[in-house]
Design a protein around this motif. Structure first.
Motif, PDB file in Angstrom:
ATOM      1  N   GLY A 227     -30.245  50.556  36.658  1.00  0.00           N
ATOM      2  CA  GLY A 227     -30.529  51.359  37.835  1.00  0.00           C
ATOM      3  C   GLY A 227     -31.714  52.282  37.652  1.00  0.00           C
ATOM      4  O   GLY A 227     -32.671  51.969  36.925  1.00  0.00           O
ATOM      5  N   LEU A 228     -31.660  53.444  38.290  1.00  0.00           N
ATOM      6  CA  LEU A 228     -32.753  54.406  38.220  1.00  0.00           C
ATOM      7  C   LEU A 228     -32.230  55.812  38.490  1.00  0.00           C
ATOM      8  O   LEU A 228     -31.158  55.990  39.065  1.00  0.00           O
ATOM      9  CB  LEU A 228     -33.864  54.058  39.218  1.00  0.00           C
ATOM     10  CG  LEU A 228     -33.540  54.128  40.721  1.00  0.00           C
ATOM     11  CD1 LEU A 228     -33.735  55.536  41.297  1.00  0.00           C
ATOM     12  CD2 LEU A 228     -34.397  53.147  41.495  1.00  0.00           C
ATOM     13  N   ILE A 229     -33.018  56.791  38.079  1.00  0.00           N
ATOM     14  CA  ILE A 229     -32.747  58.195  38.380  1.00  0.00           C
ATOM     15  C   ILE A 229     -34.004  58.782  39.017  1.00  0.00           C
ATOM     16  O   ILE A 229     -35.120  58.521  38.553  1.00  0.00           O
ATOM     17  CB  ILE A 229     -32.363  58.977  37.117  1.00  0.00           C
ATOM     18  CG1 ILE A 229     -31.001  58.503  36.598  1.00  0.00           C
ATOM     19  CG2 ILE A 229     -32.336  60.482  37.387  1.00  0.00           C
ATOM     20  CD1 ILE A 229     -30.591  59.129  35.282  1.00  0.00           C
ATOM     21  N   TYR A 230     -33.799  59.544  40.074  1.00  0.00           N
ATOM     22  CA  TYR A 230     -34.926  60.193  40.755  1.00  0.00           C
ATOM     23  C   TYR A 230     -34.656  61.690  40.835  1.00  0.00           C
ATOM     24  O   TYR A 230     -33.582  62.120  41.254  1.00  0.00           O
ATOM     25  CB  TYR A 230     -35.098  59.636  42.172  1.00  0.00           C
ATOM     26  CG  TYR A 230     -36.222  60.298  42.936  1.00  0.00           C
ATOM     27  CD1 TYR A 230     -37.533  59.837  42.805  1.00  0.00           C
ATOM     28  CD2 TYR A 230     -35.976  61.397  43.769  1.00  0.00           C
ATOM     29  CE1 TYR A 230     -38.573  60.454  43.502  1.00  0.00           C
ATOM     30  CE2 TYR A 230     -37.013  62.011  44.458  1.00  0.00           C
ATOM     31  CZ  TYR A 230     -38.305  61.541  44.320  1.00  0.00           C
ATOM     32  OH  TYR A 230     -39.327  62.150  45.001  1.00  0.00           O
ATOM     33  N   ILE A 231     -35.652  62.478  40.423  1.00  0.00           N
ATOM     34  CA  ILE A 231     -35.543  63.938  40.490  1.00  0.00           C
ATOM     35  C   ILE A 231     -36.854  64.505  41.024  1.00  0.00           C
ATOM     36  O   ILE A 231     -37.941  64.157  40.557  1.00  0.00           O
ATOM     37  CB  ILE A 231     -35.266  64.561  39.107  1.00  0.00           C
ATOM     38  CG1 ILE A 231     -33.917  64.117  38.554  1.00  0.00           C
ATOM     39  CG2 ILE A 231     -35.302  66.070  39.191  1.00  0.00           C
ATOM     40  CD1 ILE A 231     -33.552  64.769  37.235  1.00  0.00           C
ATOM     41  N   ASP A 232     -36.748  65.373  42.027  1.00  0.00           N
ATOM     42  CA  ASP A 232     -37.874  66.203  42.431  1.00  0.00           C
ATOM     43  C   ASP A 232     -37.345  67.596  42.734  1.00  0.00           C
ATOM     44  O   ASP A 232     -36.208  67.933  42.341  1.00  0.00           O
ATOM     45  CB  ASP A 232     -38.648  65.577  43.604  1.00  0.00           C
ATOM     46  CG  ASP A 232     -37.821  65.452  44.886  1.00  0.00           C
ATOM     47  OD1 ASP A 232     -36.749  66.087  44.990  1.00  0.00           O
ATOM     48  OD2 ASP A 232     -38.251  64.716  45.799  1.00  0.00           O
ATOM     49  N   SER A 233     -38.111  68.409  43.418  1.00  0.00           N
ATOM     50  CA  SER A 233     -37.697  69.791  43.677  1.00  0.00           C
ATOM     51  C   SER A 233     -36.519  69.879  44.646  1.00  0.00           C
ATOM     52  O   SER A 233     -35.892  70.932  44.758  1.00  0.00           O
ATOM     53  CB  SER A 233     -38.879  70.599  44.232  1.00  0.00           C
ATOM     54  OG  SER A 233     -39.362  70.009  45.437  1.00  0.00           O
ATOM     55  N   GLU A 234     -36.208  68.768  45.339  1.00  0.00           N
ATOM     56  CA  GLU A 234     -35.145  68.776  46.339  1.00  0.00           C
ATOM     57  C   GLU A 234     -33.951  67.902  45.977  1.00  0.00           C
ATOM     58  O   GLU A 234     -32.826  68.196  46.379  1.00  0.00           O
ATOM     59  CB  GLU A 234     -35.700  68.289  47.693  1.00  0.00           C
ATOM     60  CG  GLU A 234     -36.861  69.117  48.226  1.00  0.00           C
ATOM     61  CD  GLU A 234     -37.496  68.479  49.445  1.00  0.00           C
ATOM     62  OE1 GLU A 234     -37.305  67.253  49.632  1.00  0.00           O
ATOM     63  OE2 GLU A 234     -38.166  69.192  50.210  1.00  0.00           O
ATOM     64  N   LEU A 235     -34.185  66.809  45.238  1.00  0.00           N
ATOM     65  CA  LEU A 235     -33.152  65.790  45.039  1.00  0.00           C
ATOM     66  C   LEU A 235     -32.904  65.511  43.567  1.00  0.00           C
ATOM     67  O   LEU A 235     -33.820  65.592  42.739  1.00  0.00           O
ATOM     68  CB  LEU A 235     -33.572  64.477  45.724  1.00  0.00           C
ATOM     69  CG  LEU A 235     -33.759  64.495  47.241  1.00  0.00           C
ATOM     70  CD1 LEU A 235     -34.332  63.167  47.693  1.00  0.00           C
ATOM     71  CD2 LEU A 235     -32.432  64.773  47.939  1.00  0.00           C
ATOM     72  N   ARG A 236     -31.649  65.165  43.273  1.00  0.00           N
ATOM     73  CA  ARG A 236     -31.270  64.635  41.963  1.00  0.00           C
ATOM     74  C   ARG A 236     -30.346  63.453  42.230  1.00  0.00           C
ATOM     75  O   ARG A 236     -29.158  63.641  42.523  1.00  0.00           O
ATOM     76  CB  ARG A 236     -30.539  65.682  41.110  1.00  0.00           C
ATOM     77  CG  ARG A 236     -31.370  66.897  40.746  1.00  0.00           C
ATOM     78  CD  ARG A 236     -30.555  67.827  39.876  1.00  0.00           C
ATOM     79  NE  ARG A 236     -31.248  69.073  39.587  1.00  0.00           N
ATOM     80  CZ  ARG A 236     -30.729  70.067  38.877  1.00  0.00           C
ATOM     81  NH1 ARG A 236     -29.498  69.949  38.377  1.00  0.00           N
ATOM     82  NH2 ARG A 236     -31.415  71.170  38.665  1.00  0.00           N
ATOM     83  N   LEU A 237     -30.868  62.236  42.131  1.00  0.00           N
ATOM     84  CA  LEU A 237     -30.126  61.045  42.526  1.00  0.00           C
ATOM     85  C   LEU A 237     -30.065  60.040  41.385  1.00  0.00           C
ATOM     86  O   LEU A 237     -31.071  59.779  40.708  1.00  0.00           O
ATOM     87  CB  LEU A 237     -30.792  60.375  43.736  1.00  0.00           C
ATOM     88  CG  LEU A 237     -30.986  61.248  44.993  1.00  0.00           C
ATOM     89  CD1 LEU A 237     -31.795  60.500  46.034  1.00  0.00           C
ATOM     90  CD2 LEU A 237     -29.637  61.678  45.547  1.00  0.00           C
ATOM     91  N   HIS A 238     -28.872  59.462  41.192  1.00  0.00           N
ATOM     92  CA  HIS A 238     -28.668  58.434  40.172  1.00  0.00           C
ATOM     93  C   HIS A 238     -28.154  57.184  40.877  1.00  0.00           C
ATOM     94  O   HIS A 238     -27.044  57.164  41.405  1.00  0.00           O
ATOM     95  CB  HIS A 238     -27.657  58.918  39.125  1.00  0.00           C
ATOM     96  CG  HIS A 238     -27.538  58.013  37.938  1.00  0.00           C
ATOM     97  ND1 HIS A 238     -26.907  58.397  36.770  1.00  0.00           N
ATOM     98  CD2 HIS A 238     -27.974  56.747  37.709  1.00  0.00           C
ATOM     99  CE1 HIS A 238     -26.957  57.406  35.899  1.00  0.00           C
ATOM    100  NE2 HIS A 238     -27.597  56.389  36.458  1.00  0.00           N
ATOM    101  N   PHE A 239     -28.984  56.116  40.884  1.00  0.00           N
ATOM    102  CA  PHE A 239     -28.646  54.861  41.563  1.00  0.00           C
ATOM    103  C   PHE A 239     -28.218  53.812  40.550  1.00  0.00           C
ATOM    104  O   PHE A 239     -28.867  53.634  39.519  1.00  0.00           O
ATOM    105  CB  PHE A 239     -29.856  54.320  42.329  1.00  0.00           C
ATOM    106  CG  PHE A 239     -30.221  55.093  43.565  1.00  0.00           C
ATOM    107  CD1 PHE A 239     -29.790  54.686  44.819  1.00  0.00           C
ATOM    108  CD2 PHE A 239     -31.023  56.228  43.474  1.00  0.00           C
ATOM    109  CE1 PHE A 239     -30.147  55.385  45.959  1.00  0.00           C
ATOM    110  CE2 PHE A 239     -31.386  56.934  44.609  1.00  0.00           C
ATOM    111  CZ  PHE A 239     -30.940  56.514  45.852  1.00  0.00           C
TER     112      PHE A 239
END
Length: 310
Positions: A227-239
């Motif tokens: 999968g993937l992990i996405y982080i920015d100043s608004e979101l922390r998502l683990h797919f």
């Protein structure tokens, strides 16, 4: 909407080879498939065209392979501008065994002279002005003769999207890209550079620690088949998606990024762009070739994708 220059600075001629098994010390019989113009930047150009995402592509190509490259490009015309250099292009040999195991033999690639580097930089600055470019997409290893520090003096108004193992954490701090796409090993290496014991971190902790080092940069951490992990100043998502048996992973990470950027350019939410990007890249791994997976297959895989906030 971003106006993107895709700087294909170190492309390759990709050779696809099918064989029963790779056994060291034995005679090996194989069947060579088609040769493609590849490398991360050229892959992205191809996918962007298929996804109807308009970007400006600048290819750095070898005069030694000019005739052959012209023949290759006639088969599928990808809009681009060519910048010709003297050195030979690299070859990537993608070896696919019947068992599904994949081995990639890749050489170093271009060695650009200082004169060629300066001429390339001049042409890029002209394109930025002519095409009102606000974002540079830079993917793949840098060729010999170009260092990450060469980009420090580029216009500070430019935004950078980078998927390259040629950049250190210190380089990223200096350039401050809006998005980077490291894999797990690359993220670990950058944090070790900062003195952190990254080898014992969970994937979520790894992505978070990297974002803490680069707070202005969105982190798209590629976990391969996990999968993937996405982080920015608004979101922390683990797919995470359903497990598949891949036939080839070549170009899948490039497709993930291409789908994400194309979807975002159309106004799709980050969550949905990442979900569709992961699904498209995962389906792409189930066969060999360069065509995008069928939309029905992507939609079906989307149903299996789980996303957790952390």
């Amino acid at each position: 909407m971003r106006n993107i220059l895709n700087l294909c600075i170190n492309p390759a001629l990709d050779v696809h080879i099918e064989l029963d098994s790779l056994s060291i010390g034995e005679e090996i019989h194989y069947q060579q498939g088609p040769m493609y113009l590849g490398g991360k930047g050229c892959n992205h150009a191809r996918y962007a065209l298929d996804l109807k995402h308009s970007i400006y592509n600048l290819y750095v190509l070898s005069k030694q392979d000019r005739e052959y490259l012209t023949q290759l490009e006639r088969k599928k015309m990808i809009p681009h501008e060519s910048f010709w250099v003297e050195a030979a292009m690299r070859r990537n040999y993608n070896l696919h065994e019947t068992s599904g195991r994949e081995t990639i033999l890749a050489d170093q690639g271009f060695i650009l002279t200082s004169t060629e580097r300066l001429a390339l930089e001049t042409r890029v600055f002209e394109i930025i002005e002519e095409k009102s470019i606000d974002t540079v997409l830079l993917t793949g290893r840098l060729p010999a003769g170009i260092a990450a520090s060469d980009f420090f003096s580029w216009p500070k108004t430019l935004h950078w999207i980078i998927d390259s193992k040629s950049f250190s954490l210190a380089d990223f701090v200096e350039i401050s890209p809006i998005l980077i796409k490291p894999n797990r090993a690359e993220a670990q290496a950058m944090l070790q550079e900062a003195g952190q014991d990254s080898m014992r971190m969970s994937d979520e902790a790894l992505a978070l620690a990297l974002h803490n080092q680069l707070p202005q940069t969105a982190i798209l951490l590629s976990l391969g088949g996990e999968g993937l992990i996405y982080i920015d100043s608004e979101l922390r998502l683990h797919f995470q998606g359903a497990e598949l048996r891949p036939k080839s992973t070549v170009g899948a990470g490039d497709l993930l990024l291409a789908v994400f950027l194309a979807a975002r350019n159309k106004g799709v939410s980050k969550y949905e762009a990442l979900r569709v990007g992961l699904s498209t890249a995962s389906c792409f791994c189930t066969y060999t070739g360069r065509d995008l997976p069928l939309s029905e297959a992507v939609q079906a895989y989307c149903e299996s994708v789980v996303c957790n906030e952390f």
